[in-house]
Design an enzyme around this catalytic site. Structure first.
Site, mmCIF file in Angstrom:
data_model
loop_
_atom_site.group_PDB
_atom_site.id
_atom_site.type_symbol
_atom_site.label_atom_id
_atom_site.label_comp_id
_atom_site.label_asym_id
_atom_site.label_seq_id
_atom_site.Cartn_x
_atom_site.Cartn_y
_atom_site.Cartn_z
ATOM 1 N N HIS A 12 -1.100 13.695 10.243
ATOM 2 C CA HIS A 12 -1.969 14.769 10.739
ATOM 3 C C HIS A 12 -1.272 15.546 11.846
ATOM 4 C CE1 HIS A 12 -5.762 13.820 8.651
ATOM 5 N NE2 HIS A 12 -5.368 12.556 8.732
ATOM 6 N N ASN B 118 0.853 -1.181 0.000
ATOM 7 C CA ASN B 118 0.000 0.000 0.000
ATOM 8 C C ASN B 118 0.892 1.235 0.000
ATOM 9 O OD1 ASN B 118 -2.955 -0.995 0.541
ATOM 10 N ND2 ASN B 118 -1.650 -2.168 1.927
ATOM 11 N N THR C 256 10.171 5.600 11.590
ATOM 12 C CA THR C 256 9.784 6.991 11.830
ATOM 13 C C THR C 256 10.924 7.967 11.544
ATOM 14 O OG1 THR C 256 10.420 6.854 14.160
ATOM 15 C CG2 THR C 256 8.144 6.278 13.609
ATOM 16 N N LYS C 257 12.147 7.427 11.396
ATOM 17 C CA LYS C 257 13.325 8.267 11.153
ATOM 18 C C LYS C 257 14.132 7.684 9.993
ATOM 19 C CE LYS C 257 13.733 9.678 16.003
ATOM 20 N NZ LYS C 257 14.616 9.706 17.202
#
Length: 205
Positions: free
Chosen positions: A121, A95, A168-169
């Site tokens: 968000h 995805n 995330t990094k």
């Protein structure tokens, strides 16, 4: 209390940065408003049998696909015109949410179940504002099964994102990361790779 929206002198460095951010945001808003249709078309293309047919149609709707690539049947690609796929790369039943821009290098393997998502968000925004940051996956990297790569991340050349990892990094070249959040768990030997993921053609491709 610091000013959350400081004024900026015209022509200053901060002013240029603010203008760049504003222009990027405006482009993403336009892309988001126009991507719904192309995403729906891409969804239906992804259900068709025949690799050559799918590649042909993907290119027609703006996806940039290099030579000798595989995009497996069943993949989901949102905002396909924002995806740039390098030569010899393989995309499984993954995805890809590409509104913020996704650049995948040469000979990259993105396995089944992987998620690459450029959207997030602002949790402190009263309007729960959507934000978009580009993702880059460099040559010879491997995004393994069910791994998640989040907005703004760069995965270095030859790096491996282990199955189920949440990235995330940025991932350093030739490092192996795993876990949630992903951390370095090993290193990959730097060498002259000879394999081409795009050469793999499973049955009923």
């Amino acid at each position: 209390m610091s000013d959350l929206n400081p004024s900026v002198e015209p022509g200053g460095k901060s002013g240029v940065l603010a203008d760049d951010v504003a222009q990027t945001a405006a482009r993403r808003v336009r892309n988001t408003s126009g991507s719904y249709f192309s995403s729906k078309v891409a969804y239906n293309i992804g259900r068709l049998h025949g690799l050559k047919l799918r590649i042909f149609l993907y290119r027609k709707i703006g996806m940039k696909i290099g030579k000798n690539c595989v995009v497996r049947r069943g993949v989901y690609v949102g905002s396909p015109n924002e995806l740039d796929l390098g030569d010899g790369s393989f995309i499984g039943r993954a995805n890809l949410y590409c509104t913020g821009g996704v650049k995948i290098g040469k000979n990259v393997n993105v396995s089944d179940g992987a998620v690459i998502i450029t959207a997030k968000h602002d949790v402190n925004s009263p309007a729960f504002e959507a934000l978009y940051e580009p993702i880059t996956v460099n040559d010879w990297a491997w995004i393994a099964t069910n791994a998640i790569v989040l907005a703004g991340v760069t995965v270095g050349e030859g790096a491996v994102v282990a199955a189920g990892a949440v990235v995330t990094k940025d991932v350093l070249p030739y490092s192996i990361v795993g876990g949630n959040p992903a951390k370095v768990i090993g290193e990959r030997k730097k060498q002259a790779f000879t394999y081409v993921p795009g050469n793999y053609h499973p049955p009923f491709l």
